[in-house]
Structure formats: structure tokens, C-alpha cells
Design a protein around this motif. Sequence first.
Motif, PDB file in Angstrom:
ATOM      1  N   UNK A   1      -4.307 -10.845   3.012  1.00  0.00           N
ATOM      2  CA  UNK A   1      -3.791 -10.524   4.350  1.00  0.00           C
ATOM      3  C   UNK A   1      -4.076  -9.074   4.735  1.00  0.00           C
ATOM      4  N   UNK A   2      -4.202  -8.864   6.026  1.00  0.00           N
ATOM      5  CA  UNK A   2      -4.423  -7.511   6.541  1.00  0.00           C
ATOM      6  C   UNK A   2      -3.217  -6.645   6.222  1.00  0.00           C
ATOM      7  N   UNK A   3      -3.498  -5.454   5.686  1.00  0.00           N
ATOM      8  CA  UNK A   3      -2.430  -4.490   5.433  1.00  0.00           C
ATOM      9  C   UNK A   3      -2.886  -3.122   5.904  1.00  0.00           C
ATOM     10  N   UNK A   4      -1.910  -2.293   6.229  1.00  0.00           N
ATOM     11  CA  UNK A   4      -2.199  -1.004   6.847  1.00  0.00           C
ATOM     12  C   UNK A   4      -2.070   0.121   5.838  1.00  0.00           C
ATOM     13  N   UNK A   5      -2.967   1.078   5.981  1.00  0.00           N
ATOM     14  CA  UNK A   5      -2.988   2.282   5.150  1.00  0.00           C
ATOM     15  C   UNK A   5      -2.503   3.425   6.039  1.00  0.00           C
ATOM     16  N   UNK A   6      -1.214   3.729   5.921  1.00  0.00           N
ATOM     17  CA  UNK A   6      -0.583   4.735   6.773  1.00  0.00           C
ATOM     18  C   UNK A   6       0.410   5.526   5.921  1.00  0.00           C
ATOM     19  N   UNK A   7       0.295   6.860   5.910  1.00  0.00           N
ATOM     20  CA  UNK A   7       1.290   7.653   5.175  1.00  0.00           C
ATOM     21  C   UNK A   7       2.696   7.429   5.745  1.00  0.00           C
ATOM     22  N   UNK A   8       3.691   7.438   4.868  1.00  0.00           N
ATOM     23  CA  UNK A   8       5.069   7.196   5.306  1.00  0.00           C
ATOM     24  C   UNK A   8       5.522   8.158   6.391  1.00  0.00           C
TER      25      UNK A   8
ATOM     26  N   UNK B   1      -8.162   3.092  -2.278  1.00  0.00           N
ATOM     27  CA  UNK B   1      -9.118   3.191  -1.183  1.00  0.00           C
ATOM     28  C   UNK B   1      -8.981   4.569  -0.553  1.00  0.00           C
ATOM     29  N   UNK B   2     -10.107   5.203  -0.279  1.00  0.00           N
ATOM     30  CA  UNK B   2     -10.057   6.481   0.416  1.00  0.00           C
ATOM     31  C   UNK B   2     -10.563   6.301   1.850  1.00  0.00           C
TER      32      UNK B   2
ATOM     33  N   UNK C   1      -6.224   9.403   0.387  1.00  0.00           N
ATOM     34  CA  UNK C   1      -6.266   8.405  -0.680  1.00  0.00           C
ATOM     35  C   UNK C   1      -5.045   7.499  -0.618  1.00  0.00           C
ATOM     36  N   UNK C   2      -5.292   6.204  -0.747  1.00  0.00           N
ATOM     37  CA  UNK C   2      -4.235   5.201  -0.752  1.00  0.00           C
ATOM     38  C   UNK C   2      -4.386   4.333  -1.998  1.00  0.00           C
TER      39      UNK C   2
ATOM     40  N   UNK D   1       0.838  -1.202   0.000  1.00  0.00           N
ATOM     41  CA  UNK D   1       0.000   0.000   0.000  1.00  0.00           C
ATOM     42  C   UNK D   1       0.876   1.256   0.000  1.00  0.00           C
ATOM     43  N   UNK D   2       0.396   2.297  -0.695  1.00  0.00           N
ATOM     44  CA  UNK D   2       1.142   3.555  -0.813  1.00  0.00           C
ATOM     45  C   UNK D   2       0.168   4.722  -0.660  1.00  0.00           C
TER      46      UNK D   2
END
Length: 128
Positions: free
Chosen positions: A117-124, A88-89, A30-31, A15-16
Motif C-alpha cells: 500500500x501507498x505510504x507517506x514519507x513525512x517527518x513528524x 529510502x532517501x 532519510x526514512x 515509515x519513520x
Amino acid sequence: MVTEITAGVKVSVEAIYQPEYSNPENEHFMFAYRITIENIGDYSVQLLRRHWYIFDSNGTHREVEGEGVVGQQPVIDPGEFYEYVSGCNLKSDMGSMEGSYQMLREVDGVLFDVTIPKFYLIPEHKLN
């Protein structure tokens, strides 16, 4: 990147955060995510449906179901892979996604679920 293998199907996700498509002042984050689905089994499989659970750190949860992915229901032969990018937003700057794909084993018509698998949406910048 996170990876999980279910019934001979390997799913990897990256994810990015997309700052150029986000508007934090209006609670719009937004990711993009890239998913690689690799058939490491012995039989061709077809991805028929997707089922997502989307969690936003503001406390909201969404469920999304539908046919295929990005308008496709790909057939993946043994040793081959299918890759796609979607997005995904969220209304906050952190969240997660997980889910499953419904697959069809072409040799015998058996339907089975493959874990995303579960993944996280987090800005760097939040990880520093």
C-alpha cells in the motif's frame, strides 16, 4: 501504519523519518520503513521480487525492482509473518512509496502480485 490484503497476504507498513542520518542542507532526507508480510491464506508463499515506485515532492520519481527484500526470498507459511526494515532517501522532506511483491504459491507454482500500500514519507514535525 497502512495495511492492504491481496490474495491472502497482508502487508502492513510503518515509515519513520531518520534525522540522525539526514542532512537537509544537502537535500538528503532519510526514512526507514518497517514492513510486515503476513500469510493469512491457506498455502505457503515465497516472496520472489519487489517493485517500488518512489515519489519525491521535488517532482522526481524512481522505480526500483529486484529480487527479494533485504537479501532474502522468504517462505511464509499460513499463519506466519515475515518482517523487515529498510530505508529510502529523498531529496526533499516529503514523498511516498508504493509497489508490489511477486509471490510464488508453493502448492501449485502459481505466481501472483501482492500490493504494497501507498505510504507517506513525512517527518513528524511536518505533521504538526
